[in-house]
Design a protein around this motif. Structure first.
Motif, PDB file in Angstrom:
ATOM      1  N   ASP A 163      -4.611  -0.867  -3.671  1.00 11.83           N
ATOM      2  CA  ASP A 163      -4.532  -1.261  -1.933  1.00 11.83           C
ATOM      3  C   ASP A 163      -5.346  -2.513  -1.443  1.00 11.83           C
ATOM      4  O   ASP A 163      -6.716  -2.409  -1.725  1.00 11.83           O
ATOM      5  CB  ASP A 163      -5.422   0.506  -1.442  1.00 11.83           C
TER       6      ASP A 163
ATOM      7  N   ASN B 121      -1.707   3.995  -6.032  1.00 11.93           N
ATOM      8  CA  ASN B 121      -2.449   4.005  -4.465  1.00 11.93           C
ATOM      9  C   ASN B 121      -3.572   2.633  -4.518  1.00 11.93           C
ATOM     10  O   ASN B 121      -4.018   3.330  -4.892  1.00 11.93           O
ATOM     11  CB  ASN B 121      -3.165   5.249  -4.374  1.00 11.93           C
TER      12      ASN B 121
ATOM     13  N   ILE C  58       1.049  -1.308  -0.288  1.00 15.01           N
ATOM     14  CA  ILE C  58       0.182  -0.010   0.083  1.00 15.01           C
ATOM     15  C   ILE C  58       0.640   1.605  -0.108  1.00 15.01           C
ATOM     16  O   ILE C  58      -0.018   2.081  -0.828  1.00 15.01           O
ATOM     17  CB  ILE C  58      -0.897  -0.079   1.037  1.00 15.01           C
TER      18      ILE C  58
ATOM     19  N   THR D 263      -6.389  -3.435   1.196  1.00 16.45           N
ATOM     20  CA  THR D 263      -7.593  -3.132   1.912  1.00 16.45           C
ATOM     21  C   THR D 263      -8.828  -2.653   1.316  1.00 16.45           C
ATOM     22  O   THR D 263     -10.019  -3.023   1.838  1.00 16.45           O
ATOM     23  CB  THR D 263      -7.249  -2.507   3.526  1.00 16.45           C
ATOM     24  N   GLU D 264      -8.425  -1.745   0.087  1.00 17.46           N
ATOM     25  CA  GLU D 264      -9.502  -1.413  -0.491  1.00 17.46           C
ATOM     26  C   GLU D 264     -10.428  -2.363  -1.293  1.00 17.46           C
ATOM     27  O   GLU D 264     -11.356  -2.139  -1.470  1.00 17.46           O
ATOM     28  CB  GLU D 264      -9.371  -0.501  -1.160  1.00 17.46           C
TER      29      GLU D 264
END
Lengths: 278, 333, 286
Positions: B319, B317, B311, B321-322
Motif C-alpha cells: 500500500d 496488500n 492498493i 499510503t502505508e
C-alpha cells in the motif's frame, strides 16, 4: 527534428563482418544517406539501436570515429536473441540503425588535458572512437594512457589496433588479462592492479572508464584513492533499453535516464548511484 | 453552469457513438472497465472507478508501431498510427490527471511519442465528478481533487436529476456545440475536500533511500506487475519484433510495444544475465520513488494521482499510503 | 485461539533457533490479511489466523530458502500442504529445511483482496476441498473441526455443471470471452507456487511461442498453454483467480483439467509426494 518519429530505423547494409574476439564480431554498416538521413553526424560516446529485423533491436556503442561518408562500426557480443540473430548475418545483409542517440564525451573540454582511458572487455568498444579522435588531433591533447583489460589475450577486442595505438606519439598502452598463455608478454591481473602498476597522476588528467559494472565500481575506487576528483572521472554506462529516447522509462538511475542524460557521465553526476547499478 | 438531464445526456451520448468511438464505464462479466458500450443503457453512472484507468485507451496494453516488410534484403518500413476519433465518458479526475502526467513524459518532453500523441489529440475526455472519496482514494493529498477538472475537456457535476456542465477546453465546447441545455445559469457550489495526509518532502524521500522499509515491505511482493498496469501514469514499455502473416514471399514483421513494469523481475536484466534490480526491495523502491520523486524531478508533475487502484488490486496488500506513512515516521515497518 | 497458539509457537521456534524465519499471516492497517515474514521474536504478536488467510504462502519458499542458510517455518493450510508435496516431488524444495506449522482449516471466505470479509460465502475451492488438516506437517494447530459434509468435487456449482454439459463450441466461446479481458500482467503466474520457470515460455523476448499482445489469439495461447503446464500439478489453491485484476475464471479452468487428470490418469495432485504421471523427464540418454 521534433516532428520525426524517432522509433523508425534507417535501413543500412552490412559491409563488414569480422571476428575480433570469441563471440564478438565487428560490424561495419553503410548507410546510404548517413545517419538520420544525412542530418547529423555523431560523436564519440554516442550509441545507436541496431535492428536484426524479425528478431528485434538492441543498443550498441558506436565503435568508430566519424569519417565523412564512412562506415559505422559496432562491436557486438553474442549474448541473447538479437545479438545471436545479428551474428547470423553476412556481408550484404540489411540491418536497421536508429541513432545517433545519447550524449557524447566532451572532447572539447578534454583538450589540453592528459587522458587516461580504461577499458574492460566488450566495454572498451565505445572508447575506440575517443582514441581515434585523439590520434587524429594529436597536438590538441596531452599525454594519452590506455589501459585495457580482458579475460584472455584472445578476448582483447582491438588486437589489430594496438600496434597502431602504440605508435601514437606520447601514448602508453598497457594491457592485462585474467588468464594468459605463454605468448602473452603483458601483465596478468585485474584492471585495478594495472592501475596501481601504472600509477597515473591526477594532475591535469581526465580518466575515462568503460566496462562491466563491477569493473567500473572497483576501478573508480582506485582512482578516487589516487586523488582524481569527481569531475575528472568520466564513465559510459550501459543499461537495458528499449526506446533509447527517454520514453520507455526503463534505463533510469534515479531521475537520470542513461539514454538521454547519458550514456556519458562524470562521477559527480552518477557517483551516488554506482552501488545500486551493480 | 448549464444543466442537462440524464436523459438528454444519454441521447447526446447515443449521437456521439454514431460518429466517434465512445468509451464509457461498462460491466464486462462483472468487471467495470472503460469499454465501448453495446447499448447506452449499459453505461454505469454510479461507480467509484473502473478497474483500469483511461490510460488503457490512449496508451493501450500493446500497439503495433511499425510494419516491416522483408523481400530478401529489400526492407520497407511502414509507420502504423491509430487514427480513431474517440470520446471517453465518465472519466474521473484522477484519470484525467494521469493523462496530464503522460502528456508531460510523452509529448512535452522531446522527442515526441507519435503514437501516444495521435491518440491523445483524437480523444476527448468527458469527466464525471466524484461526489465522495473512496476508502483507498487520496487524490487530495497529491495535488488533485474529486471534482478537479484539470486535463478534461468537459466536467459533469451531479445536480438533482442530471448534471451541471463545466466546459473546460475548446474541444469540450465543440463536443457540446448545438446542445439544448434543459436549464441554464444554475449556481454551482464548489465543495471542499481536505487532503488525507501530507506527503513526505523530496528531501525526506531522498534520505530514505537506504531505509529498511523497502526490504520489509517488498518481502511479500509477488512481482506481479498489476500495480503498474492499473496505474493511470505508469507508461514503461518494451519493444519486440513479432511475426506477422507472410504475404506472397514477403516476410512481415511487426514491431510492437507493450506494457512492462519496473516491478517485474526481468525488467532490467540484460542479455548475459546481469540484473541491477534483482532484489524485490530495489524494485519496490524504484517504483515508489518514480511515482513520488523521480517523475516530479524530471517533469515537474508527480506521477501519483491518488486513485488508489494499486492498493485495491495488490494481491498482498502492498500500500503506497502505508509506505508514505512509514517514510514520514522515519522508521522501518 | 488459533492465533494465540501460532504466536506462541512461532515465538518458541525463533527463540530456540529452530528456524530463521516464520512465514505467516498478519492483518494490515486497512484490515486486510496479508503475508508476513517474522524473523524477530518481538514481531510474533503480529501473526494471526482467520478465515481471510487466503494466500498460498508456499509461493515464497523457493526464494526464501535460497536467501537463508537455516530452516524456514511456514503456516500451512491443508491445500497449501499439497503444494509442498508437489514441490518436493519435483525436487524444487528440500523438505528437511522446512518446519511446517499445520492449521486445521474451516475454509476461507470470498472476496478478500481489498478488505477482510467478516462473513459470507466460502471460496469456490474450499467448497470443493476434502481436507481439514494438512497432509504433512511438523506441528499441528487447531481445535477439532467437525468433518465437513462436502458436495461432490466436480459439479458443485452452476458454472461447472453448465461446462460439463455444454457443447465444445459453447465452451470455447465462454473461455475466449474470459481470456479477452486478460491484460497479460502475468499476476496469475506470479501468484502460483508451481509456476517457477526461470524464463516463462510465454514471455520469452523472442515471442517465439506466443505473442505478447493482449489479443484473443495470444491470450488464448497463454492461458491454455499455462493450464496444460499445470495439469496434474495444480492443487487448486485458486490464488491465480484471486490475484487476477480482471476476475478471469482461472480456478475453474484448472479444475476442469484436474478432473480430466483424475478421470483419465487416476491422479490427484499433491496428495502424495509423487510426480504427475504426465511428466516427461528430458535428458539422461533420451
Amino acid at each position: 527534428m521534433s516532428n520525426q518519429n524517432v522509433m523508425i530505423p534507417t535501413v543500412g547494409k552490412l559491409v563488414q563482418v569480422k571476428d575480433i574476439a570469441p563471440e564478438v564480431k565487428m560490424f561495419g554498416i553503410e548507410l546510404t544517406k548517413g545517419l538520420d538521413n544525412g542530418n547529423s553526424t555523431y560523436r564519440p560516446g554516442q550509441f545507436a539501436f541496431i535492428s536484426a529485423f524479425g528478431s528485434g533491436e538492441a543498443p550498441f556503442g558506436i565503435a568508430s570515429a566519424v569519417e565523412p561518408g564512412g562506415v559505422l562500426e559496432f562491436a557486438v557480443q553474442r549474448l541473447g536473441g538479437v545479438t545471436t540473430a545479428l551474428h547470423e548475418l553476412a556481408e550484404g545483409d540489411s540491418v536497421g540503425v536508429r541513432g545517433p542517440l545519447g550524449n557524447w564525451f566532451p572532447m572539447d573540454e578534454f583538450k589540453g588535458h592528459n587522458l587516461l582511458v580504461v577499458g574492460g572487455g566488450i566495454g572498451s568498444a565505445p572508447l575506440r572512437p575517443v582514441i581515434q579522435e585523439v590520434a587524429a588531433n594529436r597536438s590538441e591533447y596531452g599525454d594519452l594512457s590506455i589501459l585495457m583489460a580482458a579475460r584472455t589475450p584472445q578476448h582483447h577486442l582491438f588486437l589489430e589496433d594496438y600496434p597502431e595505438w602504440e605508435n601514437i606519439p606520447d601514448c602508453n598502452l598497457h594491457l592485462t588479462v585474467d588468464e594468459c598463455d605463454e605468448d602473452w608478454k603483458c601483465e596478468v591481473g585485474l584492471v585495478t592492479d594495472l592501475l596501481k602498476i601504472t600509477d597515473p597522476k591526477p594532475k591535469d588528467t581526465i580518466a575515462i572508464m568503460c566496462g562491466p559494472p563491477i569493473m567500473i565500481y572497483y576501478a573508480d575506487k582506485v582512482l578516487v584513492e589516487m586523488g582524481f576528483s569527481p569531475e575528472e572521472r568520466y564513465v559510459t554506462l550501459e543499461a537495458r533499453m528499449h526506446c533509447g529516447v527517454g520514453k520507455c522509462g526503463r534505463c533510469n538511475l534515479g531521475e537520470t535516464l542513461v539514454c538521454v542524460d547519458g550514456p556519458v557521465f562524470s562521477m559527480d553526476q552518477v557517483g551516488e548511484f554506482l552501488e545500486s547499478y551493480l | 453552469m448549464d444543466f442537462i438531464s440524464k436523459k438528454s445526456l444519454e441521447s447526446w451520448l447515443a449521437s456521439v457513438a454514431e460518429t466517434k468511438k465512445l468509451y464509457a464505464p461498462v460491466y464486462t462479466d462483472g468487471v467495470l472497465l472503460y469499454q465501448q458500450p453495446n447499448e447506452i443503457e449499459d453505461i454505469v453512472w454510479d461507480f467509484s472507478r473502473p478497474v483500469q484507468s483511461a490510460k488503457e485507451i490512449i496508451f493501450p496494453q500493446s500497439e503495433k508501431m511499425l510494419t516491416i516488410e522483408k523481400n530478401g534484403q529489400n526492407i520497407q518500413i511502414i509507420e502504423n498510427l491509430n487514427n480513431d476519433i474517440s470520446v471517453i465518458f465518465g472519466v474521473r479526475s484522477c484519470d484525467a490527471r494521469g493523462c496530464l502526467v503522460l502528456d508531460k513524459l510523452l509529448v512535452e518532453a522531446e522527442p515526441v511519442d507519435h503514437y501516444y500523441k495521435t491518440r491523445r489529440e483524437n480523444t476527448a475526455l468527458v469527466g464525471l465528478a466524484c461526489e465522495e472519496m473512496g476508502d483507498t482514494c487520496f487524490c487530495t493529498s497529491v495535488g488533485g481533487g474529486p471534482d478537479n477538472s484539470e486535463g478534461l475537456d468537459v466536467m459533469l457535476h451531479r445536480h438533482q436529476d442530471g448534471y451541471l456542465v463545466e466546459i473546460v477546453s475548446s474541444a469540450g465546447e465543440e463536443l457540446f456545440n448545438g446542445i439544448e441545455f434543459d436549464r441554464q445559469d444554475i449556481a454551482f457550489n464548489e465543495r471542499r475536500f481536505e487532503p488525507e495526509f501530507v506527503l513526505p518532502s523530496q528531501d525526506l524521500l531522498k534520505s530514505s533511500f537506504d531505509s529498511e522499509i523497502w526490504r520489509s515491505e517488498s518481502e511479500r511482493c509477488l512481482s506481479c506487475r498489476i500495480c503498474a498496469y492499473v496505474c493511470p501514469t505508469c507508461r514503461c514499455f518494451d519493444v519486440r519484433d513479432e511475426p506477422g502473416a507472410s504475404n506472397n514471399g514477403t516476410e512481415i514483421v511487426e514491431r510492437i510495444r507493450g506494457w512492462d513494469s519496473c516491478s517485474g523481475e526481468a525488467y532490467r536484466r540484460i542479455a548475459g544475465g546481469h540484473n541491477p534490480r534483482e532484489a524485490k526491495a530495489d524494485r519496490l523502491r524504484n517504483r515508489i520513488y518514480c511515482k513520488l520523486h523521480y517523475t516530479q524531478e524530471q517533469s515537474g508533475m508527480m506521477a501519483c494521482t491518488g486513485c488508489g487502484r494499486c492498493i485495491d488490486s495488490c494481491p498482498v496488500n502492498i500500500d503506497i499510503t502505508e509506505i508514505i506513512g512509514l517514510i514520514l515516521e522515519g522508521e522501518p515497518g | 485461539m488459533i492465533t494465540k497458539k501460532i504466536q506462541e509457537y512461532a515465538s518458541s521456534l525463533l527463540a530456540d533457533q529452530v528456524v530463521d524465519c516464520v512465514i505467516g499471516y498478519e492483518v494490515g492497517p486497512r484490515r486486510t490479511t496479508r503475508p508476513i515474514f517474522v524473523d524477530q521474536q518481538a514481531d510474533t504478536d503480529r501473526l494471526v489466523w482467520n478465515q481471510n488467510c487466503s494466500h498460498n504462502l508456499t509461493v515464497y519458499l523457493r526464494q526464501k530458502l535460497n536467501d537463508t542458510e537455516g530452516r524456514i517455518g511456514i503456516v500451512v493450510k491443508p491445500c497449501d500442504s499439497k503444494t509442498i508435496n508437489v514441490l518436493g516431488a519435483e525436487n524444487r524444495i528440500d523438505r528437511d529445511r522446512l518446519h511446517i506449522i499445520g492449521i486445521e482449516c474451516e475454509g476461507i471466505l470470498e472476496g478478500n483482496v481489498k478488505q477482510n470479509a467478516d462473513s459470507g460465502e466460502l471460496q469456490r475451492r474450499c467448497l470443493a476441498c476434502d481436507l481439514t488438516e494438512p497432509l504433512d506437517m511438523d506441528y499441528m494447530i487447531g481445535g477439532s473441526i467437525e468433518r465437513k459434509n462436502l458436495p461432490d468435487n466436480s459439479t458443485s456449482n452452476k458454472l461447472s455443471r453448465w461446462l460439463e454439459k455444454a457443447t465444445a463450441d459453447d465452451r470455447l466461446e465462454y473461455w475466449l470471452s474470459e481470456f479477452d479481458r486478460c491484460i497479460r500482467c502475468y499476476a496469475c503466474r506470479q501468484a502460483c507456487p508451481l509456476c517457477d520457470c526461470p524464463t516463462c515460455l510465454f514471455e520469452r523476448e523472442d515471442s517465439i511461442w506466443t505473442g505478447s499482445s493482449a489479443t484473443t489469439k495470444d491470450n488464448r495461447s497463454f492461458h491454455l498453454g499455462r493450464a496444460f503446464h499445470l495439469a496434474g500439478r495444480c492443487i487448486g489453491c485458486g490464488e491465480c483467480q484471486r490475484a487476477c485484476p480482471m476476475d478471469i475464471n482461472l480456478g475453474e479452468l484448472n479444475r476442469v483439467l484436474a478432473r480430466e487428470m483424475e478421470e483419465q490418469f487416476h491422479h490427484r495432485a499433491g496428495y502424495t509426494v509423487e510426480l504427475s504421471p504426465i511428466t516427461t523427464i528430458l535428458g539422461e540418454g533420451r
